[in-house]
Design a protein around this motif. Structure first.
Motif, PDB file in Angstrom:
ATOM      1  N   GLU A   1       0.848  -1.193   0.000  1.00 25.78           N
ATOM      2  CA  GLU A   1       0.000   0.000   0.000  1.00 25.78           C
ATOM      3  C   GLU A   1       0.884   1.245   0.000  1.00 25.78           C
ATOM      4  O   GLU A   1       1.108   1.848   1.044  1.00 25.78           O
ATOM      5  CB  GLU A   1      -0.912  -0.005   1.230  1.00 25.78           C
ATOM      6  N   TRP A   2       1.411   1.590  -1.166  1.00 25.04           N
ATOM      7  CA  TRP A   2       2.239   2.780  -1.311  1.00 25.04           C
ATOM      8  C   TRP A   2       1.401   3.899  -1.913  1.00 25.04           C
ATOM      9  O   TRP A   2       0.415   3.660  -2.608  1.00 25.04           O
ATOM     10  CB  TRP A   2       3.435   2.513  -2.208  1.00 25.04           C
ATOM     11  N   ASP A   3       1.803   5.141  -1.700  1.00 22.63           N
ATOM     12  CA  ASP A   3       1.138   6.301  -2.273  1.00 22.63           C
ATOM     13  C   ASP A   3       1.086   6.172  -3.799  1.00 22.63           C
ATOM     14  O   ASP A   3       1.979   5.579  -4.412  1.00 22.63           O
ATOM     15  CB  ASP A   3       1.919   7.570  -1.879  1.00 22.63           C
ATOM     16  N   SER A   4       0.063   6.737  -4.414  1.00 24.05           N
ATOM     17  CA  SER A   4      -0.109   6.633  -5.867  1.00 24.05           C
ATOM     18  C   SER A   4       1.030   7.278  -6.653  1.00 24.05           C
ATOM     19  O   SER A   4       1.231   6.966  -7.826  1.00 24.05           O
ATOM     20  CB  SER A   4      -1.444   7.245  -6.287  1.00 24.05           C
ATOM     21  N   SER A   5       1.796   8.159  -6.033  1.00 20.64           N
ATOM     22  CA  SER A   5       2.936   8.777  -6.718  1.00 20.64           C
ATOM     23  C   SER A   5       4.142   7.837  -6.788  1.00 20.64           C
ATOM     24  O   SER A   5       5.086   8.084  -7.538  1.00 20.64           O
ATOM     25  CB  SER A   5       3.343  10.076  -6.018  1.00 20.64           C
ATOM     26  N   VAL A   6       4.119   6.753  -6.035  1.00 23.67           N
ATOM     27  CA  VAL A   6       5.217   5.780  -6.018  1.00 23.67           C
ATOM     28  C   VAL A   6       4.994   4.800  -7.165  1.00 23.67           C
ATOM     29  O   VAL A   6       4.025   4.057  -7.182  1.00 23.67           O
ATOM     30  CB  VAL A   6       5.278   5.041  -4.663  1.00 23.67           C
ATOM     31  N   LYS A   7       5.921   4.808  -8.125  1.00 20.00           N
ATOM     32  CA  LYS A   7       5.763   3.995  -9.333  1.00 20.00           C
ATOM     33  C   LYS A   7       6.553   2.690  -9.305  1.00 20.00           C
ATOM     34  O   LYS A   7       6.290   1.787 -10.092  1.00 20.00           O
ATOM     35  CB  LYS A   7       6.166   4.797 -10.578  1.00 20.00           C
ATOM     36  N   ASP A   8       7.559   2.599  -8.429  1.00 17.47           N
ATOM     37  CA  ASP A   8       8.363   1.387  -8.363  1.00 17.47           C
ATOM     38  C   ASP A   8       9.090   1.316  -7.024  1.00 17.47           C
ATOM     39  O   ASP A   8       8.939   2.209  -6.177  1.00 17.47           O
ATOM     40  CB  ASP A   8       9.355   1.313  -9.536  1.00 17.47           C
ATOM     41  N   THR A   9       9.879   0.287  -6.843  1.00 13.56           N
ATOM     42  CA  THR A   9      10.572   0.072  -5.576  1.00 13.56           C
ATOM     43  C   THR A   9      11.535   1.200  -5.251  1.00 13.56           C
ATOM     44  O   THR A   9      11.628   1.639  -4.095  1.00 13.56           O
ATOM     45  CB  THR A   9      11.317  -1.277  -5.614  1.00 13.56           C
ATOM     46  N   ASN A  10      12.251   1.678  -6.234  1.00 13.16           N
ATOM     47  CA  ASN A  10      13.190   2.770  -5.993  1.00 13.16           C
ATOM     48  C   ASN A  10      12.463   4.025  -5.494  1.00 13.16           C
ATOM     49  O   ASN A  10      12.923   4.687  -4.562  1.00 13.16           O
ATOM     50  CB  ASN A  10      13.998   3.072  -7.253  1.00 13.16           C
TER      51      ASN A  10
END
Length: 146
Positions: free
Chosen positions: A103-112
């Protein structure tokens, strides 16, 4: 030398141009023998930021799966948050790997991006806690990113 990768820093497509041996798994040589988990991600920067391995394409090749299996540990695939990333979930399950869709923020696109935003420890914990082989749960989560 096993290959090379170049990246455009603007909006050109493809973003990356790579040439490496078929079946190469980035960062597999950095996996410690006493680790119990291997994080498998799409890109090199993702792998470096989390201490994992990268398959560096739109799928996990059979040759790559054979190398990864030699690690003898739990494999957790952490897909990018895009169409290609979500398609890798089926291949991961086919190979018997876990899939993590934290459950990451929608601005987070990948692991990095997650490591930059939340830090390595929190990102690692969120990946481990969300890892599953439950197809229904994975399908529900990945619909958010298609």
């Amino acid at each position: 030398l096993v290959g090379n990768t170049a990246r455009f820093c603007d909006d050109r497509k493809p973003k990356y141009i790579s040439d490496q041996q078929r079946g190469y798994v980035f960062n597999i040589d950095a996996q410690h023998k006493d680790w119990q988990v291997c994080f498998l991600v799409e890109g090199q920067f993702d792998a470096l930021s989390i201490g994992g391995c990268a398959y560096m394409s739109s799928t996990i090749l059979d040759e790559q799966a054979n190398l990864i299996e030699r690690l003898y540990r739990k494999i957790i695939v952490v897909p990018d948050r895009d169409k290609t990333g979500m398609e890798i979930c089926d291949r991961a399950l086919e190979l018997g790997y876990y899939v993590a869709l934290p459950e990451w923020d929608s601005s987070v696109k990948d692991t990095n991006d997650a490591v930059k935003r939340y830090g390595r420890l929190a990102t690692t914990l969120s990946i481990i806690q969300s890892a599953t082989t439950n197809k229904i749960k994975i399908e529900k989560e990945r619909k958010k990113y298609k």
